[in-house]
Design a protein around this motif. Structure first.
Motif, PDB file in Angstrom:
ATOM      1  N   VAL B  66       0.844  -1.198   0.000  1.00  0.00           N
ATOM      2  CA  VAL B  66       0.000   0.000   0.000  1.00  0.00           C
ATOM      3  C   VAL B  66       0.876   1.243   0.000  1.00  0.00           C
ATOM      4  O   VAL B  66       0.675   2.171  -0.782  1.00  0.00           O
ATOM      5  CB  VAL B  66      -0.924   0.027   1.243  1.00  0.00           C
ATOM      6  CG1 VAL B  66      -1.693   1.344   1.309  1.00  0.00           C
ATOM      7  CG2 VAL B  66      -1.904  -1.133   1.214  1.00  0.00           C
ATOM      8  N   LYS B  67       1.892   1.215   0.879  1.00  0.00           N
ATOM      9  CA  LYS B  67       2.786   2.379   1.023  1.00  0.00           C
ATOM     10  C   LYS B  67       3.529   2.647  -0.287  1.00  0.00           C
ATOM     11  O   LYS B  67       3.629   3.798  -0.727  1.00  0.00           O
ATOM     12  CB  LYS B  67       3.777   2.096   2.160  1.00  0.00           C
ATOM     13  CG  LYS B  67       4.610   3.282   2.568  1.00  0.00           C
ATOM     14  CD  LYS B  67       3.758   4.296   3.339  1.00  0.00           C
ATOM     15  CE  LYS B  67       4.536   5.537   3.742  1.00  0.00           C
ATOM     16  NZ  LYS B  67       5.084   6.316   2.644  1.00  0.00           N
ATOM     17  N   LYS B  69       2.618   1.850  -3.302  1.00  0.00           N
ATOM     18  CA  LYS B  69       1.670   2.351  -4.305  1.00  0.00           C
ATOM     19  C   LYS B  69       1.359   3.827  -4.050  1.00  0.00           C
ATOM     20  O   LYS B  69       1.299   4.627  -4.983  1.00  0.00           O
ATOM     21  CB  LYS B  69       0.381   1.527  -4.221  1.00  0.00           C
ATOM     22  CG  LYS B  69      -0.421   1.470  -5.502  1.00  0.00           C
ATOM     23  CD  LYS B  69      -1.577   0.497  -5.309  1.00  0.00           C
ATOM     24  CE  LYS B  69      -2.267   0.110  -6.589  1.00  0.00           C
ATOM     25  NZ  LYS B  69      -3.301  -0.916  -6.364  1.00  0.00           N
ATOM     26  N   LEU B  70       1.183   4.142  -2.784  1.00  0.00           N
ATOM     27  CA  LEU B  70       0.881   5.528  -2.399  1.00  0.00           C
ATOM     28  C   LEU B  70       2.024   6.458  -2.793  1.00  0.00           C
ATOM     29  O   LEU B  70       1.812   7.528  -3.373  1.00  0.00           O
ATOM     30  CB  LEU B  70       0.651   5.591  -0.888  1.00  0.00           C
ATOM     31  CG  LEU B  70       0.203   6.930  -0.290  1.00  0.00           C
ATOM     32  CD1 LEU B  70      -1.130   7.365  -0.850  1.00  0.00           C
ATOM     33  CD2 LEU B  70       0.112   6.814   1.223  1.00  0.00           C
ATOM     34  N   GLN B  73       2.206   6.933  -6.532  1.00  0.00           N
ATOM     35  CA  GLN B  73       1.160   7.840  -7.038  1.00  0.00           C
ATOM     36  C   GLN B  73       1.469   9.285  -6.687  1.00  0.00           C
ATOM     37  O   GLN B  73       1.199  10.194  -7.465  1.00  0.00           O
ATOM     38  CB  GLN B  73      -0.199   7.440  -6.466  1.00  0.00           C
ATOM     39  CG  GLN B  73      -0.725   6.165  -7.081  1.00  0.00           C
ATOM     40  CD  GLN B  73      -2.118   5.815  -6.606  1.00  0.00           C
ATOM     41  OE1 GLN B  73      -2.730   6.558  -5.835  1.00  0.00           O
ATOM     42  NE2 GLN B  73      -2.627   4.677  -7.036  1.00  0.00           N
TER      43      GLN B  73
END
Ligand SMILES: [Zn+2]
Lengths: 193, 144
Positions: B66-67, B69-70, B73
């Motif tokens: 998640v981190k 990907k964040l 982005q």
């Protein structure tokens, strides 16, 4: 740390709080997405985006609402969008065709020897039939059913997530089960498996 | 209770959601009717899959992903905003140029079409269409 504290710290940009939020609710989010998309990889992918959305829109989160309700709502919306995007490619396929295709896939994949090969195969076929039956439900029924079955949410909780009355949830679940029963009976008569 | 009635209640029977007398009636029918009992057994097994599908163990790499990907982005976003601003400016400009060229071309073609009308009837038929296509976006463009 309570949900309240996590949100407060997250609003101030704490990365540790974000980590706590993800680790504390990852199962809830992945499970909810899986209940709708029925694919482990896709479910995790969507779940990642759910948490990113939470991170980006945390300032808009109202303190008086429940964090889990919010997470369920985002998970459901994102999963439904994923299903809609996928449907564009196969809108003409019928339930029976889907089951057939899934069964063929299972037969091809099934080559690794296990302790109970027959049992494993039967379960996979059952899972495929059930998934296709759930997939064929109208959107609202599908959401209510999967929140009820995969997350064990009560009618009251589902009504909060879906923003409708408890009696509407009851009627959605009743119709969902009726429809599933019909599909499963059709499958049983046709000897789907 | 008839077989058909049992079929329509079976899922609610398995979920134990029927009123007590009906639960009993279905139970009695299943004990006496092998056909319905078989279907009931099938449905029970299929529905029990739901229990086995729930996520029990969590993916240990989930947060890291998640981190990542964040972060990815966030890196892309600034240029993303710039390009969308650019697009918002460039699109109308490009559109206007195409429109002007189109109208100019249409007028030209209309003129040549009129001159050579007696020899090229097919082209003459085409001309109104071309003109329509040019004029229509202009009208909608102005109305917006
Ligand atoms: Zn019977």
């Amino acid at each position: 740390m309570s949900d309240q504290e996590i949100i407060e710290q997250l609003k101030q940009g704490s990365e540790a709080a974000f980590r706590k939020l993800v680790e504390g609710h990852q199962k809830l989010v992945v499970n909810t997405c899986f209940g709708l998309v029925h694919n482990r990889e896709d479910a995790e992918d969507i779940a990642q985006d759910v948490f990113i959305e939470v991170y980006r829109s945390i300032q808009q989160f109202r303190a008086d609402s429940k964090l889990s309700t919010w997470l369920y709502r985002i998970s459901v919306n994102r999963s439904l969008n994923h299903i809609r995007d996928n449907k564009k490619h196969k809108w003409f396929q019928s339930f029976e065709k889907d089951v057939e295709a899934r069964n063929r896939q299972i037969l091809q994949v099934e080559s690794s020897p296990t302790d109970h090969p027959g049992f494993e195969m039967e379960n996979k076929q059952r899972a495929a039939i059930l998934q296709e039956a759930i997939n064929s439900l109208p959107e609202n029924q599908k959401v209510a059913f999967s929140l009820n079955k995969y997350e064990d949410l009560s009618y009251q909780e589902i009504s909060e997530v879906m923003e409708m009355s408890v009696s509407s949830v009851e009627s959605l679940l009743f119709r969902a089960k009726k429809n599933l029963q019909k599909k499963l009976y059709k499958c049983y008569k046709k000897k789907c498996m | 209770m008839k077989c058909k009635a049992v079929h329509s209640k079976l899922i609610f029977f398995l979920e134990r959601e029927l009123p007590e007398p009906e639960m009993k009636a279905v139970q009695e029918h299943l004990a006496a009717c092998p056909e319905c009992a078989l279907f009931a057994e099938e449905m029970k097994k299929t529905l029990s899959i739901l229990e086995t599908e729930k996520v029990s163990e969590v993916n240990p790499y989930f947060y890291t992903r998640v981190k990542a990907k964040l972060d990815r982005q966030s890196e892309i976003q600034p240029s993303g905003i710039r390009s969308s601003v650019l697009a918002r400016v460039l699109q109308p400009v490009a559109f206007s140029i195409i429109l002007i060229l189109g109208i100019y071309g249409g007028v030209k073609m209309g003129a040549t079409g009129a001159k050579t009308a007696s020899t090229f009837t097919a082209e003459q038929e085409m001309v109104p269409y071309l003109n329509d296509m040019d004029v229509e976006p202009l009208e909608t463009f102005l109305m917006e």
